[in-house]
Design an enzyme around this catalytic site. Structure first.
Site, mmCIF file in Angstrom:
data_model
loop_
_atom_site.group_PDB
_atom_site.id
_atom_site.type_symbol
_atom_site.label_atom_id
_atom_site.label_comp_id
_atom_site.label_asym_id
_atom_site.label_seq_id
_atom_site.Cartn_x
_atom_site.Cartn_y
_atom_site.Cartn_z
ATOM 1 N N ARG A 1 0.588 -1.013 0.090
ATOM 2 C CA ARG A 1 -0.126 -0.062 0.025
ATOM 3 C C ARG A 1 0.891 1.311 -0.026
ATOM 4 N NH1 ARG A 1 -1.979 -3.745 3.592
ATOM 5 N NH2 ARG A 1 -4.063 -4.710 3.212
ATOM 6 N N LYS B 1 -1.676 -2.829 7.469
ATOM 7 C CA LYS B 1 -3.198 -2.721 7.846
ATOM 8 C C LYS B 1 -3.594 -3.870 9.061
ATOM 9 C CE LYS B 1 -7.764 -2.201 5.611
ATOM 10 N NZ LYS B 1 -8.563 -1.960 4.564
ATOM 11 N N HIS C 1 -3.015 3.039 -5.625
ATOM 12 C CA HIS C 1 -3.309 1.708 -5.096
ATOM 13 C C HIS C 1 -3.689 0.838 -5.935
ATOM 14 C CE1 HIS C 1 -4.664 -0.524 -1.435
ATOM 15 N NE2 HIS C 1 -5.624 -0.762 -2.218
ATOM 16 N N ARG D 1 -1.205 -2.002 -6.691
ATOM 17 C CA ARG D 1 -1.321 -3.241 -5.712
ATOM 18 C C ARG D 1 -2.451 -4.074 -6.290
ATOM 19 N NH1 ARG D 1 -0.923 -4.993 -0.244
ATOM 20 N NH2 ARG D 1 -3.221 -5.673 0.422
ATOM 21 N N HIS E 1 -3.493 -9.903 3.323
ATOM 22 C CA HIS E 1 -4.999 -10.192 3.711
ATOM 23 C C HIS E 1 -5.196 -11.142 4.826
ATOM 24 C CE1 HIS E 1 -6.002 -8.919 -0.749
ATOM 25 N NE2 HIS E 1 -5.735 -7.825 -0.021
ATOM 26 N N TYR F 1 -9.447 -11.093 -7.040
ATOM 27 C CA TYR F 1 -8.642 -10.830 -8.196
ATOM 28 C C TYR F 1 -8.858 -11.766 -9.142
ATOM 29 C CZ TYR F 1 -6.552 -7.355 -5.224
ATOM 30 O OH TYR F 1 -6.140 -6.137 -4.234
#
Length: 338
Positions: free
Chosen positions: A153, A178, A284, A287, A310, A319
Protein backbone atom coordinates in the site's frame (compact mmCIF):
# COMPACT_ATOMS: atom_id res chain seq x y z
CA UNK A 1 -12.02 44.13 63.72
CA UNK A 2 -10.40 40.79 63.10
CA UNK A 3 -9.65 39.43 59.68
CA UNK A 4 -12.56 38.00 57.75
CA UNK A 5 -12.81 34.25 57.84
CA UNK A 6 -13.95 34.35 54.23
CA UNK A 7 -10.41 34.85 52.95
CA UNK A 8 -8.59 32.89 55.64
CA UNK A 9 -6.65 29.71 55.03
CA UNK A 10 -4.56 28.57 52.10
CA UNK A 11 -7.23 29.37 49.49
CA UNK A 12 -6.26 33.05 49.42
CA UNK A 13 -3.20 32.47 47.25
CA UNK A 14 -4.41 29.32 45.49
CA UNK A 15 -3.92 29.44 41.72
CA UNK A 16 -7.09 29.56 39.63
CA UNK A 17 -8.40 26.21 38.49
CA UNK A 18 -7.26 25.19 35.05
CA UNK A 19 -10.03 25.54 32.47
CA UNK A 20 -11.46 22.23 31.26
CA UNK A 21 -9.82 20.90 28.12
CA UNK A 22 -11.76 21.27 24.89
CA UNK A 23 -13.56 18.15 23.73
CA UNK A 24 -11.51 17.90 20.52
CA UNK A 25 -8.28 18.15 22.55
CA UNK A 26 -9.50 15.33 24.78
CA UNK A 27 -10.33 13.33 21.66
CA UNK A 28 -6.86 13.91 20.20
CA UNK A 29 -5.21 12.92 23.49
CA UNK A 30 -7.13 9.65 23.60
CA UNK A 31 -6.35 8.86 19.97
CA UNK A 32 -2.64 9.36 20.64
CA UNK A 33 -2.83 7.25 23.80
CA UNK A 34 -4.27 4.43 21.67
CA UNK A 35 -1.39 4.88 19.16
CA UNK A 36 -3.63 5.68 16.21
CA UNK A 37 -2.00 7.35 13.21
CA UNK A 38 -1.96 11.08 12.52
CA UNK A 39 -4.27 10.52 9.53
CA UNK A 40 -6.81 8.77 11.78
CA UNK A 41 -6.54 11.57 14.34
CA UNK A 42 -7.21 14.21 11.71
CA UNK A 43 -10.13 12.26 10.23
CA UNK A 44 -11.79 11.51 13.58
CA UNK A 45 -11.45 15.08 14.84
CA UNK A 46 -12.92 16.37 11.59
CA UNK A 47 -15.93 14.03 11.78
CA UNK A 48 -16.65 14.93 15.41
CA UNK A 49 -16.38 18.64 14.56
CA UNK A 50 -18.82 18.19 11.66
CA UNK A 51 -21.20 16.22 13.87
CA UNK A 52 -21.27 19.01 16.46
CA UNK A 53 -21.75 21.76 13.85
CA UNK A 54 -24.52 19.77 12.14
CA UNK A 55 -26.47 19.76 15.42
CA UNK A 56 -26.04 23.50 16.05
CA UNK A 57 -22.99 23.07 18.29
CA UNK A 58 -24.74 20.97 20.92
CA UNK A 59 -22.40 18.98 23.16
CA UNK A 60 -22.29 15.28 22.17
CA UNK A 61 -23.06 14.32 25.78
CA UNK A 62 -26.50 15.85 25.25
CA UNK A 63 -27.12 13.75 22.15
CA UNK A 64 -27.66 10.09 21.39
CA UNK A 65 -28.71 7.55 18.78
CA UNK A 66 -31.28 9.79 17.08
CA UNK A 67 -28.74 12.56 16.46
CA UNK A 68 -26.02 10.13 15.30
CA UNK A 69 -28.42 8.45 12.90
CA UNK A 70 -29.62 11.82 11.58
CA UNK A 71 -26.03 12.88 10.88
CA UNK A 72 -25.11 9.63 9.13
CA UNK A 73 -28.30 9.78 7.07
CA UNK A 74 -27.46 13.35 6.07
CA UNK A 75 -24.04 12.22 4.88
CA UNK A 76 -25.57 9.49 2.70
CA UNK A 77 -28.60 11.36 1.33
CA UNK A 78 -27.41 14.95 1.05
CA UNK A 79 -23.66 14.48 1.00
CA UNK A 80 -23.85 11.36 -1.19
CA UNK A 81 -20.74 9.96 0.48
CA UNK A 82 -19.54 6.42 -0.13
CA UNK A 83 -20.45 3.68 2.33
CA UNK A 84 -16.83 3.49 3.51
CA UNK A 85 -16.85 7.22 4.26
CA UNK A 86 -20.10 6.96 6.20
CA UNK A 87 -18.73 4.05 8.20
CA UNK A 88 -15.57 6.03 9.01
CA UNK A 89 -17.77 8.81 10.41
CA UNK A 90 -19.62 6.25 12.53
CA UNK A 91 -16.30 4.84 13.80
CA UNK A 92 -15.20 8.34 14.81
CA UNK A 93 -18.41 8.94 16.77
CA UNK A 94 -18.20 5.49 18.33
CA UNK A 95 -14.65 6.28 19.49
CA UNK A 96 -15.78 9.63 20.90
CA UNK A 97 -18.60 8.20 22.99
CA UNK A 98 -16.76 5.10 24.16
CA UNK A 99 -13.22 6.38 24.72
CA UNK A 100 -13.69 10.07 25.57
CA UNK A 101 -17.18 10.46 27.03
CA UNK A 102 -17.06 7.02 28.65
CA UNK A 103 -20.62 6.41 27.57
CA UNK A 104 -22.42 3.10 27.49
CA UNK A 105 -23.35 2.46 23.90
CA UNK A 106 -26.21 -0.02 23.57
CA UNK A 107 -28.01 2.57 21.44
CA UNK A 108 -25.17 2.74 18.91
CA UNK A 109 -25.78 -0.91 18.04
CA UNK A 110 -29.11 0.22 16.61
CA UNK A 111 -27.40 2.60 14.15
CA UNK A 112 -27.01 0.48 11.04
CA UNK A 113 -23.71 0.60 9.15
CA UNK A 114 -23.83 1.38 5.46
CA UNK A 115 -23.29 -1.62 3.22
CA UNK A 116 -20.31 -1.10 0.96
CA UNK A 117 -20.92 -2.13 -2.63
CA UNK A 118 -18.77 -4.93 -3.94
CA UNK A 119 -16.92 -3.38 -6.87
CA UNK A 120 -14.19 -4.95 -8.93
CA UNK A 121 -10.87 -3.12 -8.54
CA UNK A 122 -9.36 -1.11 -11.37
CA UNK A 123 -6.39 -3.00 -12.81
CA UNK A 124 -3.72 -1.94 -15.30
CA UNK A 125 -2.38 -4.37 -17.85
CA UNK A 126 1.35 -5.07 -17.98
CA UNK A 127 1.58 -2.91 -21.12
CA UNK A 128 -0.21 -0.01 -19.39
CA UNK A 129 2.05 -0.31 -16.34
CA UNK A 130 5.06 -0.18 -18.66
CA UNK A 131 3.77 3.00 -20.34
CA UNK A 132 3.11 4.57 -16.95
CA UNK A 133 6.50 3.75 -15.44
CA UNK A 134 8.45 4.93 -18.47
CA UNK A 135 7.02 8.40 -17.81
CA UNK A 136 7.73 8.29 -14.04
CA UNK A 137 11.22 9.31 -13.00
CA UNK A 138 13.20 10.12 -9.86
CA UNK A 139 11.87 9.32 -6.42
CA UNK A 140 8.28 9.19 -7.65
CA UNK A 141 9.21 6.65 -10.30
CA UNK A 142 11.04 4.53 -7.73
CA UNK A 143 8.02 4.57 -5.40
CA UNK A 144 5.58 3.61 -8.17
CA UNK A 145 7.88 0.77 -9.27
CA UNK A 146 8.04 -0.49 -5.68
CA UNK A 147 4.24 -0.41 -5.39
CA UNK A 148 3.85 -2.52 -8.52
CA UNK A 149 6.83 -4.73 -7.74
CA UNK A 150 5.91 -5.54 -4.13
CA UNK A 151 2.15 -5.06 -3.72
CA UNK A 152 2.60 -2.60 -0.85
CA UNK A 153 0.00 0.00 0.00
CA UNK A 154 1.22 3.54 -0.59
CA UNK A 155 1.55 4.41 3.12
CA UNK A 156 3.36 1.13 3.80
CA UNK A 157 5.89 2.14 1.17
CA UNK A 158 6.27 5.74 2.35
CA UNK A 159 6.77 4.64 5.97
CA UNK A 160 9.59 2.23 5.15
CA UNK A 161 12.71 2.66 7.27
CA UNK A 162 16.24 1.99 6.02
CA UNK A 163 16.53 -1.10 8.25
CA UNK A 164 13.37 -2.62 6.69
CA UNK A 165 15.15 -3.29 3.38
CA UNK A 166 17.26 -6.44 3.37
CA UNK A 167 19.39 -6.39 0.22
CA UNK A 168 21.16 -9.64 1.10
CA UNK A 169 17.92 -11.62 1.34
CA UNK A 170 16.09 -9.66 -1.34
CA UNK A 171 13.26 -8.86 1.08
CA UNK A 172 11.32 -5.91 2.41
CA UNK A 173 9.80 -6.03 5.87
CA UNK A 174 6.48 -4.19 5.94
CA UNK A 175 5.88 -3.07 9.52
CA UNK A 176 2.55 -2.14 11.06
CA UNK A 177 0.55 -2.78 7.90
CA UNK A 178 -3.23 -2.77 7.86
CA UNK A 179 -4.47 -4.44 11.02
CA UNK A 180 -1.15 -3.57 12.76
CA UNK A 181 0.49 -6.66 11.26
CA UNK A 182 4.03 -7.12 9.97
CA UNK A 183 4.74 -9.11 6.81
CA UNK A 184 7.54 -9.78 4.34
CA UNK A 185 7.43 -9.12 0.62
CA UNK A 186 10.02 -9.42 -2.11
CA UNK A 187 12.54 -6.77 -3.14
CA UNK A 188 12.47 -6.74 -6.96
CA UNK A 189 15.96 -7.48 -8.27
CA UNK A 190 15.70 -4.69 -10.84
CA UNK A 191 15.21 -2.16 -8.05
CA UNK A 192 18.14 -3.21 -5.84
CA UNK A 193 20.71 -0.92 -7.44
CA UNK A 194 18.36 2.07 -7.91
CA UNK A 195 17.42 1.74 -4.23
CA UNK A 196 21.07 1.60 -3.15
CA UNK A 197 21.79 4.76 -5.13
CA UNK A 198 18.71 6.47 -3.68
CA UNK A 199 19.72 5.56 -0.13
CA UNK A 200 23.17 6.97 -0.77
CA UNK A 201 21.60 10.35 -1.53
CA UNK A 202 19.28 10.12 1.47
CA UNK A 203 22.19 9.29 3.77
CA UNK A 204 24.11 12.34 2.60
CA UNK A 205 21.03 14.46 3.33
CA UNK A 206 20.71 12.90 6.77
CA UNK A 207 24.36 13.61 7.58
CA UNK A 208 23.86 17.24 6.51
CA UNK A 209 20.83 17.48 8.82
CA UNK A 210 22.86 16.09 11.72
CA UNK A 211 25.60 18.63 11.08
CA UNK A 212 22.99 21.40 11.34
CA UNK A 213 21.64 20.08 14.64
CA UNK A 214 18.67 18.17 13.21
CA UNK A 215 18.45 14.65 11.80
CA UNK A 216 15.89 13.26 14.23
CA UNK A 217 13.09 11.10 12.81
CA UNK A 218 9.69 10.27 14.30
CA UNK A 219 9.64 7.01 16.27
CA UNK A 220 6.32 5.30 17.00
CA UNK A 221 4.91 4.40 20.40
CA UNK A 222 7.46 4.15 23.23
CA UNK A 223 10.47 3.46 21.03
CA UNK A 224 11.83 6.97 21.54
CA UNK A 225 12.01 6.30 25.30
CA UNK A 226 13.29 2.75 24.92
CA UNK A 227 15.98 3.73 22.40
CA UNK A 228 16.76 7.40 23.17
CA UNK A 229 19.45 7.69 20.46
CA UNK A 230 17.69 5.72 17.72
CA UNK A 231 15.84 8.72 16.28
CA UNK A 232 19.11 10.14 14.93
CA UNK A 233 20.60 6.83 13.78
CA UNK A 234 20.72 5.96 10.10
CA UNK A 235 18.84 2.61 10.19
CA UNK A 236 15.72 4.29 11.60
CA UNK A 237 15.47 7.01 8.96
CA UNK A 238 12.72 6.97 6.34
CA UNK A 239 13.68 5.62 2.92
CA UNK A 240 11.62 8.26 1.11
CA UNK A 241 12.19 11.55 2.90
CA UNK A 242 10.59 14.91 2.24
CA UNK A 243 12.59 17.60 0.48
CA UNK A 244 12.18 19.99 3.43
CA UNK A 245 12.14 19.69 7.19
CA UNK A 246 8.80 20.42 8.87
CA UNK A 247 7.21 20.91 12.28
CA UNK A 248 5.79 17.79 13.90
CA UNK A 249 2.26 18.86 14.98
CA UNK A 250 2.23 16.44 17.92
CA UNK A 251 5.64 17.01 19.51
CA UNK A 252 6.61 20.41 18.10
CA UNK A 253 9.95 18.99 16.96
CA UNK A 254 11.40 19.98 13.59
CA UNK A 255 12.00 16.82 11.60
CA UNK A 256 12.32 15.52 8.07
CA UNK A 257 9.16 13.51 7.51
CA UNK A 258 8.50 11.03 4.72
CA UNK A 259 7.18 12.03 1.30
CA UNK A 260 3.49 12.98 1.28
CA UNK A 261 1.10 10.54 -0.40
CA UNK A 262 -0.67 13.39 -2.20
CA UNK A 263 2.46 14.28 -4.16
CA UNK A 264 2.72 10.70 -5.46
CA UNK A 265 -0.97 10.67 -6.35
CA UNK A 266 -0.64 13.92 -8.30
CA UNK A 267 2.45 12.70 -10.16
CA UNK A 268 0.70 9.45 -11.11
CA UNK A 269 -2.36 11.30 -12.43
CA UNK A 270 -0.09 13.42 -14.61
CA UNK A 271 1.75 10.33 -15.92
CA UNK A 272 -1.56 8.59 -16.69
CA UNK A 273 -2.73 11.56 -18.75
CA UNK A 274 0.58 11.73 -20.58
CA UNK A 275 0.47 7.98 -21.29
CA UNK A 276 -3.08 8.22 -22.62
CA UNK A 277 -4.45 5.76 -20.06
CA UNK A 278 -8.11 6.54 -19.42
CA UNK A 279 -8.65 4.27 -16.42
CA UNK A 280 -9.33 5.96 -13.02
CA UNK A 281 -6.12 4.53 -11.59
CA UNK A 282 -4.36 5.56 -8.37
CA UNK A 283 -1.17 4.33 -6.68
CA UNK A 284 -3.34 1.67 -4.99
CA UNK A 285 -4.20 0.37 -8.47
CA UNK A 286 -0.60 -0.82 -8.75
CA UNK A 287 -1.22 -3.09 -5.75
CA UNK A 288 -4.24 -4.57 -7.54
CA UNK A 289 -2.17 -4.96 -10.70
CA UNK A 290 0.59 -6.72 -8.73
CA UNK A 291 -1.92 -9.28 -7.44
CA UNK A 292 -3.54 -10.00 -10.80
CA UNK A 293 -0.16 -10.28 -12.50
CA UNK A 294 0.96 -12.92 -9.99
CA UNK A 295 -2.27 -14.90 -10.40
CA UNK A 296 -2.02 -14.70 -14.18
CA UNK A 297 1.48 -16.14 -13.97
CA UNK A 298 0.12 -19.14 -12.04
CA UNK A 299 1.09 -18.19 -8.48
CA UNK A 300 -0.87 -19.85 -5.69
CA UNK A 301 -3.59 -17.63 -4.27
CA UNK A 302 -2.43 -18.34 -0.70
CA UNK A 303 1.01 -16.98 -1.57
CA UNK A 304 -0.56 -13.85 -3.04
CA UNK A 305 -2.68 -13.52 0.10
CA UNK A 306 0.43 -13.55 2.30
CA UNK A 307 2.28 -11.06 0.12
CA UNK A 308 -0.68 -8.66 0.22
CA UNK A 309 -1.23 -9.13 3.95
CA UNK A 310 -4.90 -10.09 3.65
CA UNK A 311 -6.36 -11.66 6.79
CA UNK A 312 -8.83 -13.73 4.77
CA UNK A 313 -8.27 -15.41 1.42
CA UNK A 314 -11.77 -14.32 0.37
CA UNK A 315 -10.41 -10.78 0.09
CA UNK A 316 -7.73 -12.00 -2.31
CA UNK A 317 -10.28 -13.99 -4.31
CA UNK A 318 -11.69 -10.81 -5.85
CA UNK A 319 -8.66 -10.68 -8.14
CA UNK A 320 -9.68 -13.94 -9.76
CA UNK A 321 -12.63 -12.04 -11.26
CA UNK A 322 -10.44 -9.52 -13.09
CA UNK A 323 -7.88 -11.86 -14.62
CA UNK A 324 -7.20 -11.28 -18.28
CA UNK A 325 -9.02 -14.42 -19.38
CA UNK A 326 -12.56 -13.15 -19.90
CA UNK A 327 -15.50 -13.51 -17.53
CA UNK A 328 -14.59 -15.93 -14.71
CA UNK A 329 -11.76 -17.28 -16.86
CA UNK A 330 -14.19 -19.09 -19.17
CA UNK A 331 -13.74 -19.07 -22.95
CA UNK A 332 -16.72 -17.63 -24.82
CA UNK A 333 -18.53 -20.13 -27.08
CA UNK A 334 -18.56 -17.45 -29.80
CA UNK A 335 -14.78 -17.80 -30.05
CA UNK A 336 -15.22 -21.52 -30.90
CA UNK A 337 -17.39 -20.83 -33.97
CA UNK A 338 -15.71 -21.10 -37.36
Amino acid sequence: MGPSTKNSGNCVNAPPAAPPRRLLDQLADRIRFKHYSMRTEQAYCDWVRRFIVFHNKRHPREMGAREVEAFLTHLAVTGRVAASTQNQAKSALLFLYKEVLDSELPWLDEVESAKASRRLPVVLTAEEVQRLLVLSEGTTGLILRLLYGTGMRIMECLRLRVKDIDFARGEILVREGKGAKDRVTMLPKTLAEPLRAHLGRVKALHEADLAEGFGEVFLPFALARKYPHAAREWPWQYVFVAARRSLDPRSGAIRRHHVEAQSIQRAMRAALRQAGIGKPATPHTLRHSFATSLLESGRDIRTVQELLGHADVSTTMIYTHVLNRGGLGVRSPLDDLH
